[in-house]
Enzyme design. Structure first.
Site, PDB file in Angstrom:
ATOM      1  NE  ARG A  46       3.395  36.154 -15.446  1.00 59.55           N
ATOM      2  CZ  ARG A  46       2.834  37.247 -15.963  1.00 59.55           C
ATOM      3  NH1 ARG A  46       1.779  37.788 -15.388  1.00 59.55           N
ATOM      4  NH2 ARG A  46       3.315  37.802 -17.061  1.00 59.55           N
ATOM      5  CG  HIS A 106       8.010  39.749 -18.473  1.00 58.28           C
ATOM      6  ND1 HIS A 106       7.683  38.539 -19.055  1.00 58.28           N
ATOM      7  CD2 HIS A 106       6.837  40.443 -18.390  1.00 58.28           C
ATOM      8  CE1 HIS A 106       6.391  38.508 -19.309  1.00 58.28           C
ATOM      9  NE2 HIS A 106       5.847  39.641 -18.914  1.00 58.28           N
ATOM     10  CD  GLN A 153       5.814  42.960 -22.204  1.00 56.30           C
ATOM     11  OE1 GLN A 153       4.902  42.340 -21.681  1.00 56.30           O
ATOM     12  NE2 GLN A 153       5.608  43.787 -23.219  1.00 56.30           N
ATOM     13  CG  ASP A 186       6.076  47.362 -15.457  1.00 53.20           C
ATOM     14  OD1 ASP A 186       4.829  47.281 -15.425  1.00 53.20           O
ATOM     15  OD2 ASP A 186       6.821  46.422 -15.078  1.00 53.20           O
ATOM     16  CB  CYS A 206       5.011  45.434 -20.121  1.00 50.05           C
ATOM     17  SG  CYS A 206       4.933  45.867 -18.371  1.00 50.05           S
ATOM     18  NE  ARG A 231       4.225  39.119 -23.893  1.00 50.80           N
ATOM     19  CZ  ARG A 231       3.927  38.875 -22.622  1.00 50.80           C
ATOM     20  NH1 ARG A 231       3.437  39.850 -21.871  1.00 50.80           N
ATOM     21  NH2 ARG A 231       4.154  37.693 -22.061  1.00 50.80           N
TER      22      ARG A 231
HETATM   23  N1   CP Z   1       2.704  42.169 -19.747  1.00 49.42           N
HETATM   24  C1   CP Z   1       2.308  41.017 -19.177  1.00 49.42           C
HETATM   25  O1   CP Z   1       3.075  40.099 -18.952  1.00 49.42           O
HETATM   26  O2   CP Z   1       0.972  40.959 -18.914  1.00 49.42           O
HETATM   27  P1   CP Z   1       0.238  39.848 -18.042  1.00 49.42           P
HETATM   28  O3   CP Z   1       0.677  40.023 -16.631  1.00 49.42           O
HETATM   29  O4   CP Z   1      -1.216  40.152 -18.242  1.00 49.42           O
HETATM   30  O5   CP Z   1       0.606  38.491 -18.562  1.00 49.42           O
HETATM   31  N1  NVA Z   2       6.626  44.431 -13.321  1.00 46.81           N
HETATM   32  C1  NVA Z   2       5.304  43.890 -13.429  1.00 46.81           C
HETATM   33  C2  NVA Z   2       5.076  43.327 -14.786  1.00 46.81           C
HETATM   34  C3  NVA Z   2       3.733  42.724 -15.036  1.00 46.81           C
HETATM   35  C4  NVA Z   2       3.610  42.160 -16.403  1.00 46.81           C
HETATM   36  C5  NVA Z   2       5.127  42.812 -12.349  1.00 46.81           C
HETATM   37  O1  NVA Z   2       6.058  42.027 -12.125  1.00 46.81           O
HETATM   38  O2  NVA Z   2       4.067  42.758 -11.744  1.00 46.81           O
END
Ligand code: CP
Ligand code: NVA
Length: 301
Positions: A98, A125, A128, A219, A259, A287
């Site tokens: 990430r 993502h 997701q 989101d 999400c 997930r």
């Molecule tokens: N939806 C998602 O990716 O959640 P986290 O940020 O908790 O991993």
């Molecule tokens: N769009 C959000 C998604 C988190 C899972 C972010 O990038 O923070």
């Protein structure tokens, strides 16, 4: 699939991966193929679902996950991602990362000799999106549906656009001007949708957008990395909330997805999140099944 950075990397395997996810969830696939396999999980940003689903999923498949916070790695003291990639490739079998910037993951792929999975960047993502498709399939039975993404045309929205295009699902993004999805990804999704007879559109008017929707998805208005724009975003996105009124303008059996993490009374109300039309908690569970299916495909090949 060699790596999963974008939903496009999986375009030829989307249905296979979804079948595997369903079979893993139902218990039809019971094998634990990853004995003596190690998954490194590098996090430059916070995570609940991505971290825990990959960690539990890798264990359930017989492998070993290693949580690697970028703050504790020598990356934090300036060791280049290229050297990190070269070295970790000699210890591990796969890396899930990430990252703040999509380019970091591209750099990792360039120097690694093992598969790389993106667990979110500023651009996409894809992990997701697989859980989302699995959830839609479970609730609706097919993808001959209309999904409306309400709010920020962000990383989650970008991957969903590609996912929708590849499975032939109509998708409308309803966002304020200036917060549209990534232009290149949007064009790529539109082009792919021509082949699957799906319609991909942007509609600023939220009420027009949700007409006939089977799925409403949202989101956060302020993604990780956008905190400096918080006040401005909270003002601009105010009309883009999924609440009971908006939900009543969609089809009567529409489902709601998010999400997570969610900010109640910004992009969604608590009433909708906990209503009988919410698919959000099953979506979160998925997930785990989706991540296992991705590992299964990327590591078994
Ligand atoms: N939806 C998602 O990716 O959640 P986290 O940020 O908790 O991993
Ligand atoms: N769009 C959000 C998604 C988190 C899972 C972010 O990038 O923070």
């Amino acid at each position: 699939m060699d790596n999963l950075l974008s939903m496009s990397d999986a375009k030829d395997e989307v249905f296979d991966i979804l079948d595997t996810a369903a079979d893993l969830k139902s218990g039809k696939i019971k094998e634990k193929p990853f004995k003596d396999k190690y998954l490194g999980m590098i996090f430059e940003k916070s995570s609940t679902r991505t971290r825990v689903s990959f960690e539990v999923g890798m264990n359930q498949l017989g492998g070993t996950p290693l949580y690697l916070s970028s703050k504790d790695l020598q990356l934090n003291r300036g060791e280049p991602i290229s050297d990190t990639a070269r070295v970790l490739s000699r210890f591990l079998d796969c890396i899930m990362i990430r990252a703040k910037k999509h380019e970091t993951v591209e750099e990792l792929v360039k120097y690694a000799t093992i598969p790389i999975i993106s667990g979110l960047t500023d651009k996409e993502h894809p992990c997701q999106a697989f859980a989302d498709l699995l959830t839609i399939k479970e609730y609706k039975g097919d993808f001959n549906r209309k999904l409306v993404f309400v709010g920020d045309g962000n990383n989650v929205c970008n991957s969903l656009l590609l996912a929708a295009a590849y499975v032939g699902m109509d998708m409308t993004v309803s966002c304020p001007k200036g917060y549209e999805p990534d232009k290149e990804i949007y064009d790529r999704a539109k082009k792919a949708a021509e082949k699957t007879n799906a319609t991909i559109t942007i509609e600023e008017d939220i009420h027009k957008a949700v007409e006939n929707a089977d799925i409403l998805y949202t989101d956060v208005w302020v993604s990780m990395g956008d905190e400096e724009e918080q006040e401005e975003r909270e003002r601009i996105f105010r009309p883009y909330q999924i609440n009971k009124q908006l939900l009543s303008e969609a089809k009567s059996d529409a489902i709601v997805m998010h999400c997570l993490p969610a900010i109640r009374d910004q992009e969604i109300t608590d009433e909708v999140m906990t209503s009988s039309q919410s698919a959000i908690w099953d979506q979160a569970e998925n997930r785990l099944h989706a991540q296992k299916a991705i590992l299964y495909h990327i590591l078994k090949e």
